[in-house]
Scaffold this motif. Structure first.
Motif, PDB file in Angstrom:
ATOM      1  N   LEU A 295      54.725  36.163  91.864  1.00 56.62           N
ATOM      2  CA  LEU A 295      55.998  36.794  92.236  1.00 56.62           C
ATOM      3  C   LEU A 295      57.157  36.236  91.407  1.00 56.62           C
ATOM      4  N   LEU A 296      57.181  34.900  91.258  1.00 50.39           N
ATOM      5  CA  LEU A 296      58.281  34.288  90.486  1.00 50.39           C
ATOM      6  C   LEU A 296      58.263  34.766  89.039  1.00 50.39           C
ATOM      7  N   SER A 297      57.067  34.824  88.470  1.00 53.46           N
ATOM      8  CA  SER A 297      56.953  35.209  87.073  1.00 53.46           C
ATOM      9  C   SER A 297      57.395  36.660  86.869  1.00 53.46           C
TER      10      SER A 297
ATOM     11  N   ARG B   4      52.776  29.561  87.944  1.00 53.48           N
ATOM     12  CA  ARG B   4      53.951  30.270  87.417  1.00 53.48           C
ATOM     13  C   ARG B   4      53.883  30.318  85.885  1.00 53.48           C
ATOM     14  N   VAL B   5      53.606  29.158  85.280  1.00 54.52           N
ATOM     15  CA  VAL B   5      53.505  29.097  83.818  1.00 54.52           C
ATOM     16  C   VAL B   5      52.334  29.967  83.339  1.00 54.52           C
ATOM     17  N   THR B   6      51.229  29.926  84.084  1.00 57.75           N
ATOM     18  CA  THR B   6      50.063  30.740  83.716  1.00 57.75           C
ATOM     19  C   THR B   6      50.438  32.218  83.674  1.00 57.75           C
ATOM     20  N   PHE B   7      51.060  32.709  84.725  1.00 55.23           N
ATOM     21  CA  PHE B   7      51.412  34.132  84.772  1.00 55.23           C
ATOM     22  C   PHE B   7      52.473  34.484  83.727  1.00 55.23           C
ATOM     23  N   ASP B   8      53.366  33.519  83.442  1.00 54.83           N
ATOM     24  CA  ASP B   8      54.369  33.756  82.391  1.00 54.83           C
ATOM     25  C   ASP B   8      53.690  33.996  81.047  1.00 54.83           C
ATOM     26  N   GLN B   9      52.576  33.280  80.835  1.00 51.95           N
ATOM     27  CA  GLN B   9      51.936  33.346  79.514  1.00 51.95           C
ATOM     28  C   GLN B   9      51.022  34.558  79.342  1.00 51.95           C
ATOM     29  N   LEU B  10      50.671  35.215  80.440  1.00 48.20           N
ATOM     30  CA  LEU B  10      49.795  36.383  80.312  1.00 48.20           C
ATOM     31  C   LEU B  10      50.587  37.563  79.766  1.00 48.20           C
ATOM     32  N   ASN B  11      49.906  38.392  78.997  1.00 53.81           N
ATOM     33  CA  ASN B  11      50.566  39.563  78.421  1.00 53.81           C
ATOM     34  C   ASN B  11      50.834  40.603  79.521  1.00 53.81           C
ATOM     35  N   PRO B  12      52.106  40.895  79.809  1.00 50.07           N
ATOM     36  CA  PRO B  12      52.395  41.837  80.897  1.00 50.07           C
ATOM     37  C   PRO B  12      51.899  43.247  80.578  1.00 50.07           C
ATOM     38  N   ARG B  13      51.655  43.519  79.292  1.00 48.38           N
ATOM     39  CA  ARG B  13      51.191  44.851  78.886  1.00 48.38           C
ATOM     40  C   ARG B  13      49.833  45.192  79.504  1.00 48.38           C
ATOM     41  N   SER B  14      48.952  44.179  79.627  1.00 49.35           N
ATOM     42  CA  SER B  14      47.622  44.455  80.185  1.00 49.35           C
ATOM     43  C   SER B  14      47.769  45.074  81.567  1.00 49.35           C
TER      44      SER B  14
ATOM     45  N   ARG C 190      59.435  52.473  82.969  1.00 46.13           N
ATOM     46  CA  ARG C 190      60.889  52.273  83.014  1.00 46.13           C
ATOM     47  C   ARG C 190      61.506  53.377  83.835  1.00 46.13           C
ATOM     48  N   ARG C 191      62.457  52.982  84.632  1.00 47.17           N
ATOM     49  CA  ARG C 191      63.114  53.970  85.488  1.00 47.17           C
ATOM     50  C   ARG C 191      64.143  54.759  84.677  1.00 47.17           C
ATOM     51  N   LEU C 192      64.237  56.043  84.938  1.00 46.92           N
ATOM     52  CA  LEU C 192      65.247  56.857  84.249  1.00 46.92           C
ATOM     53  C   LEU C 192      66.574  56.726  84.995  1.00 46.92           C
ATOM     54  N   GLN C 193      67.660  56.747  84.231  1.00 45.51           N
ATOM     55  CA  GLN C 193      68.972  56.828  84.887  1.00 45.51           C
ATOM     56  C   GLN C 193      69.235  58.266  85.296  1.00 45.51           C
ATOM     57  N   SER C 194      68.830  59.170  84.416  1.00 49.40           N
ATOM     58  CA  SER C 194      68.925  60.588  84.756  1.00 49.40           C
ATOM     59  C   SER C 194      67.958  61.355  83.880  1.00 49.40           C
TER      60      SER C 194
ATOM     61  N   ASP D  31      61.604  40.996  85.678  1.00 48.52           N
ATOM     62  CA  ASP D  31      62.355  42.100  86.227  1.00 48.52           C
ATOM     63  C   ASP D  31      63.865  41.901  86.000  1.00 48.52           C
ATOM     64  N   GLY D  32      64.298  40.639  86.072  1.00 53.46           N
ATOM     65  CA  GLY D  32      65.681  40.309  85.733  1.00 53.46           C
ATOM     66  C   GLY D  32      66.700  40.503  86.847  1.00 53.46           C
ATOM     67  N   ARG D  33      66.297  41.158  87.949  1.00 54.46           N
ATOM     68  CA  ARG D  33      67.274  41.403  89.017  1.00 54.46           C
ATOM     69  C   ARG D  33      67.404  40.193  89.946  1.00 54.46           C
ATOM     70  N   TRP D  34      68.551  40.052  90.570  1.00 54.14           N
ATOM     71  CA  TRP D  34      68.800  38.991  91.561  1.00 54.14           C
ATOM     72  C   TRP D  34      68.451  37.615  90.992  1.00 54.14           C
ATOM     73  N   SER D  35      68.862  37.354  89.743  1.00 51.81           N
ATOM     74  CA  SER D  35      68.407  36.107  89.121  1.00 51.81           C
ATOM     75  C   SER D  35      68.995  34.875  89.809  1.00 51.81           C
ATOM     76  N   GLY D  36      70.191  35.013  90.410  1.00 53.83           N
ATOM     77  CA  GLY D  36      70.794  33.876  91.117  1.00 53.83           C
ATOM     78  C   GLY D  36      69.909  33.418  92.259  1.00 53.83           C
ATOM     79  N   VAL D  37      69.466  34.376  93.061  1.00 56.61           N
ATOM     80  CA  VAL D  37      68.595  34.048  94.203  1.00 56.61           C
ATOM     81  C   VAL D  37      67.296  33.425  93.701  1.00 56.61           C
ATOM     82  N   ARG D  38      66.793  34.004  92.600  1.00 59.15           N
ATOM     83  CA  ARG D  38      65.534  33.492  92.054  1.00 59.15           C
ATOM     84  C   ARG D  38      65.662  32.029  91.639  1.00 59.15           C
TER      85      ARG D  38
END
Lengths: 293, 220
Positions: free
Chosen positions: A93-95, A177-187, B50-54, A100-107
């Motif tokens: 989840l952390l990775s 966390r480091v393990t999941f960071d290193q995996l290719n998210p594309r797979s 990726r989500r579309l904006q519109s 995802d980049g959202r809510w980075s402060g909370v993270r």
């Protein structure tokens, strides 16, 4: 002579560069690493010279020490399973949250909180656990375990496992966390395009790729638990034949001045740790997993 | 058919807006653009990653704009191929079929058929870590085609291949399209690739997506 072959500032060709030996560089690396290795080996040799096969045999035949060995091995193994079980979803989840980049402060706050058991002095962790089980919810849990499992938590075997888990899980989470960071998210993304749900992609693609990390996290949790002493002393006490694990034995033997026995038990711990680490390394090697990895 | 209507996407500081494109059913579409022009982002948006904006995305006559990735029925080959390092070639080809719970014999015959089409039969029981670039690309193609998607999306499929392999792969891509009738969208920065493969050619430059005629003129 071609332009590429001539150094444009000095006019010298690469052939004029002095052939410097790599030996000083490699030797200095070796010396620095070797010094640390020497320190470890020297400590072990010193321990070994302080004891004798007779002391070791005596320690092995002592009933409280046999109890401590079994409790250590069993509690460490349970702690390892619990730690990896918690670390895999948390690390994942952390990775993914970071990507995802959202809510980075909370993270960041959650991330830092998960590191607290790593930075806190072990005694403080034991004390915090002790206080937690004096609160209303803590006492309620105590009553439930007493009712259902026939044992309380504090000053009993579950407290040993909980104290080990409180620290070991933090290390396991960091590793996963480091393990999941290193995996290719594309797979994982490709698996989704092929028709997987998130959970199918996780179990069929991500988790098999993370097995090496899981093994490392488990090893780290196990090794960490074997050496855990501070939180156990405060939260579980040091009662012979009850909550005594190997580090407790070393402490108890030292406190009554039986240094030879303390050293013998220490060497036993070293042997246990070495056996487990070597087994894990052997079974964790690439060949053991097959399939061309 | 792949149709994008007025699609806007924002990814961090990067944004593209008002993009429209249509690759008719069974055609080979090529989308050309410089590195960083947003080609990959657009492909990811079609995949649903990726989500579309519109805007609206239609694949094979279905509006997939709000559908989950898994429901879009696409085949996707990313630039790095993203093969699954713990699986054999056979398991790659069978992956989408296992998910769809095909029976064993149906999976076996589909895998055999794909392996023959892609000339990777001798590799079936090998792992994927030590495959050559061309072999890995064939496996990635097979994995994406196994479930007979209506749409195949390829991100720079010929980059990082040597000249000879690239030429073989170009022929293979063309023959796959002819044999399967899949609608393709191939993203590249190479004008040469576009020239050799495109039946419909699009360019993405400075946030503007245009269709060009195959002689290089702007078609509309």
């Amino acid at each position: 002579m071609s332009e590429a072959a001539v150094d444009s500032t000095s006019g010298q060709s690469p052939a004029n560069l002095r052939a410097r030996s790599d030996a000083p560089f490699l030797i200095s690396l070796g010396v620095i690493g070797g010094l640390y290795l020497l320190l470890i080996v020297a400590m072990l040799v010193a321990d070994a010279s302080f004891t004798s096969p007779g002391h070791l045999l005596e320690a092995l035949q002592s009933e409280p020490i046999q109890y401590a060995i079994w409790l250590s091995l069993i509690s460490c193994s349970i702690t390892t399973i619990l730690s990896v079980w918690v670390a895999v979803p948390t690390g994942y989840l952390l990775s993914r949250w970071q990507r995802d980049g959202r809510w980075s402060g909370v993270r960041h706050v959650i991330d830092a909180t998960l590191d607290i058991p790593i930075v806190l002095p072990p005694l403080v962790i034991g004390l915090s656990l002790l206080i937690l089980f004096q609160t209303f919810p803590g006492r309620w849990i105590e009553r439930q375990t007493q009712h259902w499992l026939g044992t309380p938590i504090t000053y009993a075997i579950p407290s040993v496992i909980l104290a080990q888990f409180a620290v070991a899980a933090a290390f396991a989470v960091r590793t996963m966390r480091v393990t999941f960071d290193q995996l290719n998210p594309r797979s994982e993304q490709v698996a989704l395009t092929l028709g997987c749900s998130r959970s199918q992609a996780f179990f069929m693609v991500v988790l098999p790729e993370a097995r090496r990390g899981m093994l490392t996290a488990g090893t780290l949790a196990w090794a960490r638990s074997l050496g855990e002493f501070g939180p156990i002393l405060v939260f579980s006490g040091a009662t012979r034949m009850r909550t005594e694990v190997l580090p407790t034995t070393v402490f108890l033997e030292l406190s009554v001045g039986r240094i030879e026995a303390a050293v013998a038990v220490s060497l036993l711990m070293v042997a246990c740790a070495l056996i487990v680490l070597v087994i894990v390394r052997v079974f964790g090697s690439a060949d053991a997993f097959g399939k061309g990895v | 058919m792949i149709r994008l209507e007025n699609v806007s996407i924002r990814a961090g500081a990067f944004a593209v807006a008002g993009l429209s494109l249509e690759v008719p059913a069974g055609r080979y579409g090529v989308l050309m653009g410089q590195t960083g022009s947003g080609k990959t982002t657009l492909l990811e948006a079609i995949c649903g990653l990726r989500r579309l904006q519109s805007g609206r995305i239609t694949l094979g006559g279905r509006d997939v704009t709000t559908l989950k990735v898994a429901q879009r029925g696409i085949g996707y080959v990313p630039q790095d191929r993203a093969l699954f390092p713990t699986m054999t070639v056979r398991e790659h080809l069978a992956f989408a079929l296992t998910i769809r719970m095909w029976n064993r014999s149906a999976i076996h015959s589909r895998v055999t058929e794909l392996a023959q089409m892609l000339a990777i039969t001798p590799l079936l029981d090998r792992g994927v870590v030590n495959l050559s670039g061309g072999e890995a690309q064939r496996v990635a193609l097979g994995r994406a085609l196994a479930h007979r998607p209506e749409v195949l999306l390829l991100d720079e499929p010929l980059s990082a291949l040597d000249e000879e392999t690239r030429s073989q792969m170009t022929d293979l891509l063309r023959s796959i399209q002819q044999e399967t009738g899949v609608t393709m969208l191939h993203v590249t920065h190479s004008a040469r690739e576009a020239e050799r493969l495109a039946q419909n050619l699009f360019t993405l430059e400075a946030g503007h997506l245009r269709e060009r005629s195959l002689t290089g003129e702007v078609a509309g």
